[in-house]
Design a protein around this motif. Structure first.
Motif, PDB file in Angstrom:
ATOM      1  N   ILE A  34      40.280  41.273  48.070  1.00 23.89           N
ATOM      2  CA  ILE A  34      40.971  41.977  46.988  1.00 23.89           C
ATOM      3  C   ILE A  34      39.923  42.390  45.963  1.00 23.89           C
ATOM      4  CG2 ILE A  34      42.783  41.862  45.244  1.00 23.89           C
ATOM      5  CD1 ILE A  34      43.687  41.609  48.210  1.00 23.89           C
ATOM      6  N   ALA A  35      39.664  43.691  45.901  1.00 30.39           N
ATOM      7  CA  ALA A  35      38.687  44.226  44.943  1.00 30.39           C
ATOM      8  C   ALA A  35      39.421  44.501  43.645  1.00 30.39           C
ATOM      9  CB  ALA A  35      38.033  45.484  45.502  1.00 30.39           C
ATOM     10  N   ASP A  36      39.415  43.515  42.774  1.00 24.96           N
ATOM     11  CA  ASP A  36      40.236  43.610  41.564  1.00 24.96           C
ATOM     12  C   ASP A  36      39.515  44.374  40.464  1.00 24.96           C
ATOM     13  OD1 ASP A  36      42.838  42.503  40.290  1.00 24.96           O
ATOM     14  OD2 ASP A  36      41.268  42.152  38.788  1.00 24.96           O
ATOM     15  N   ASN A  37      40.237  45.308  39.858  1.00 27.61           N
ATOM     16  CA  ASN A  37      39.666  46.229  38.882  1.00 27.61           C
ATOM     17  C   ASN A  37      40.096  45.914  37.452  1.00 27.61           C
ATOM     18  OD1 ASN A  37      39.277  49.855  38.747  1.00 27.61           O
ATOM     19  ND2 ASN A  37      37.743  48.251  38.693  1.00 27.61           N
ATOM     20  N   GLY A  38      40.383  44.639  37.208  1.00 21.91           N
ATOM     21  CA  GLY A  38      40.765  44.217  35.860  1.00 21.91           C
ATOM     22  C   GLY A  38      42.251  44.003  35.688  1.00 21.91           C
ATOM     23  N   SER A  39      42.906  43.459  36.688  1.00 23.67           N
ATOM     24  CA  SER A  39      44.357  43.232  36.612  1.00 23.67           C
ATOM     25  C   SER A  39      44.674  42.193  35.546  1.00 23.67           C
ATOM     26  CB  SER A  39      44.882  42.748  37.969  1.00 23.67           C
ATOM     27  OG  SER A  39      44.681  43.717  38.971  1.00 23.67           O
ATOM     28  N   ASN A  40      45.800  42.393  34.866  1.00 26.49           N
ATOM     29  CA  ASN A  40      46.254  41.416  33.866  1.00 26.49           C
ATOM     30  C   ASN A  40      47.688  40.972  34.134  1.00 26.49           C
ATOM     31  OD1 ASN A  40      47.738  43.659  33.088  1.00 26.49           O
ATOM     32  ND2 ASN A  40      46.480  44.071  31.264  1.00 26.49           N
ATOM     33  N   ASP A  41      48.123  41.130  35.382  1.00 21.22           N
ATOM     34  CA  ASP A  41      49.498  40.750  35.745  1.00 21.22           C
ATOM     35  C   ASP A  41      49.540  39.582  36.715  1.00 21.22           C
ATOM     36  OD1 ASP A  41      48.492  41.944  38.006  1.00 21.22           O
ATOM     37  OD2 ASP A  41      50.274  43.145  38.433  1.00 21.22           O
ATOM     38  N   GLY A  42      48.416  38.883  36.863  1.00 25.83           N
ATOM     39  CA  GLY A  42      48.385  37.729  37.761  1.00 25.83           C
ATOM     40  C   GLY A  42      48.028  38.049  39.193  1.00 25.83           C
ATOM     41  N   SER A  43      47.570  39.259  39.451  1.00 28.20           N
ATOM     42  CA  SER A  43      47.224  39.631  40.827  1.00 28.20           C
ATOM     43  C   SER A  43      46.134  38.736  41.406  1.00 28.20           C
ATOM     44  CB  SER A  43      46.764  41.096  40.873  1.00 28.20           C
ATOM     45  OG  SER A  43      47.823  41.976  40.583  1.00 28.20           O
ATOM     46  N   GLN A  44      45.132  38.387  40.584  1.00 30.90           N
ATOM     47  CA  GLN A  44      44.033  37.546  41.086  1.00 30.90           C
ATOM     48  C   GLN A  44      44.554  36.184  41.530  1.00 30.90           C
ATOM     49  OE1 GLN A  44      44.210  38.902  37.989  1.00 30.90           O
ATOM     50  NE2 GLN A  44      42.188  39.620  37.274  1.00 30.90           N
ATOM     51  N   GLY A  45      45.470  35.609  40.758  1.00 30.90           N
ATOM     52  CA  GLY A  45      46.035  34.303  41.105  1.00 30.90           C
ATOM     53  C   GLY A  45      46.807  34.351  42.419  1.00 30.90           C
ATOM     54  N   ILE A  46      47.547  35.429  42.624  1.00 32.62           N
ATOM     55  CA  ILE A  46      48.299  35.588  43.882  1.00 32.62           C
ATOM     56  C   ILE A  46      47.334  35.628  45.059  1.00 32.62           C
ATOM     57  CG2 ILE A  46      49.747  37.174  45.207  1.00 32.62           C
ATOM     58  CD1 ILE A  46      51.005  38.028  42.521  1.00 32.62           C
ATOM     59  N   ALA A  47      46.262  36.389  44.906  1.00 36.78           N
ATOM     60  CA  ALA A  47      45.293  36.525  45.989  1.00 36.78           C
ATOM     61  C   ALA A  47      44.619  35.194  46.301  1.00 36.78           C
ATOM     62  CB  ALA A  47      44.252  37.577  45.612  1.00 36.78           C
ATOM     63  N   ARG A  48      44.234  34.453  45.283  1.00 40.22           N
ATOM     64  CA  ARG A  48      43.569  33.169  45.504  1.00 40.22           C
ATOM     65  C   ARG A  48      44.522  32.157  46.129  1.00 40.22           C
ATOM     66  NH1 ARG A  48      41.225  34.523  40.250  1.00 40.22           N
ATOM     67  NH2 ARG A  48      39.021  35.081  40.558  1.00 40.22           N
TER      68      ARG A  48
END
Length: 384
Positions: free
Chosen positions: A51-65
């Motif tokens: 997941i190449a995250d571009n600065g999400s602030n809606d919890g996308s990184q947490g979902i991916a991890r």
């Protein structure tokens, strides 16, 4: 499992990396990751989901991890920036990229993997062959934007791709990394196709189905802004169509018109035709300037035809040609001045003198342009 063991023994732990650029895709990201992971497991692949995250602030990184996908944080904004960050971090020999909005089916990527294993460098999805479900693509994109931009791309670069902007595509990491893609926005998709075509890479297509995305918010894509950015990119990457062909047309049209008008009294039309030649010549010079600059900066591949041309068209031949034009222009001007003197420097008949003055001035202008353009081309070529 057998394939995975063989890959580990050969030192290639990852065969396929599935990359999803992400900016606030919490609504659909989990579905996309699970489909991609199912595909990897079902086909016994040595793979990873990035997941190449571009600065999400809606919890996308947490979902991916939470789902054990690799998260690559890309601070530089833009679709292209996110993908470049993901591609750089990918460990797979092959990369499949796709949007994280659930509009593409990550559980059905076998056609891409098969083509890549068969030796293709770039495998494009084609939504027009695979099917576009109702509501999946706006009317303007489906019947105007995509067909027109794809048609322009095929015309300008002789590309085999029939869907330039499909977001689902696969490629060999080594091949695409060697292209040194530069753009940071949505036009990144076009740059990949254009550069792969210019570098004569092996390109093919597979049918791809496009479904309505699962988000409740509007897409990041801006129809007119991003459409213009794609068109602008296509034009700037083709000096031949942007500069050379229009310039040659103006030169030839102006020359033919000038030759037909010289014996006639239509001196005002003669002025326009001569101006067309002057402008056309300068536009052709822009084509050469742009081509050499693009090659020097690694934006465009080497052109063997241009290299052969510059064996004969160098600084010295340019200076000689420019001087010849200056002599012609000066001679015509002196002759016209003599006619004026014969009339005691009084009023003249335009139909008699302008067919001499206008070509003379045109030769002077073209001579000066040739001389200084030759110097500028030589400066651009110093690096070479």
């Amino acid at each position: 499992m057998k394939r995975r063991i063989e890959q580990l023994e050969q030192g290639s732990a990852i065969e396929v990396s599935i990359i999803m650029p992400c900016l606030n895709e919490a609504e659909t990201l989990e579905t996309c990751i699970k489909k991609a992971q199912w595909f990897i497991k079902e086909n016994d692949l040595a793979g990873e989901v990035i997941i190449a995250d571009n600065g999400s602030n809606d919890g996308s990184q947490g979902i991916a991890r939470r789902l054990n996908a690799r998260v690559v944080n890309v601070p530089a904004k833009g679709y292209g920036s996110a993908l470049k960050g993901g591609i750089e971090a990918a460990r797979g020999k092959y990369i499949i990229m796709g949007d994280a909005d659930d509009s593409y089916d990550f559980s059905n990527l076998n056609p891409f993997v098969k083509k890549l294993r068969n030796g293709y460098d770039l495998v494009m999805g084609n939504r027009f062959k695979g099917g576009i479900e109702s509501g999946a693509m706006p009317f303007l994109h489906r019947y105007l934007g995509n067909p027109v931009l794809t048609g322009i791309g095929k015309l300008l670069f002789n590309s085999p791709c029939n869907d330039f902007h499909c977001g689902l595509r696969g490629f060999r990491k080594e091949a695409i990394s060697s292209l040194e893609l530069q753009t940071t926005g949505m036009e990144f998709a076009s740059e990949m196709v254009v550069k792969a075509t210019l570098h004569k890479m092996q390109i093919t297509e597979v049918p791809t189905t496009l479904s309505p995305d699962g988000r409740s918010r509007p897409p990041h894509l801006n129809t007119w802004r991003d459409g213009w950015r794609h068109l602008r990119f296509l034009l700037m990457y083709s000096p031949r169509w942007l500069f050379f062909y229009p310039g040659i047309f103006l030169i030839l049209a102006g020359l033919l018109a000038t030759l037909s008008l010289l014996p006639s009294p239509k001196v005002h039309s003669l002025l326009y035709s001569s101006t067309a030649m002057t402008i056309g010549f300068q536009i052709v010079m822009f084509a050469l300037f742009t081509k050499i600059f693009g090659i020097n900066e690694g934006l465009l591949p080497e052109d063997r035809r241009l290299n052969k041309l510059f064996k004969y068209l160098n600084l010295e031949t340019g200076l000689i040609s420019g001087c010849v034009l200056l002599v012609m222009g000066t001679s015509a001007s002196i002759y016209a001045f003599g006619i004026w003197g014969q009339n005691n420097f009084g009023s003249l008949n335009p139909a008699e003198t302008m067919p001499i003055v206008i070509p003379g001035v045109t030769c002077l202008a073209l001579g000066m342009q040739t001389i200084f353009s030759s110097f500028f081309l030589s400066i651009l070529g110093l690096k070479r």
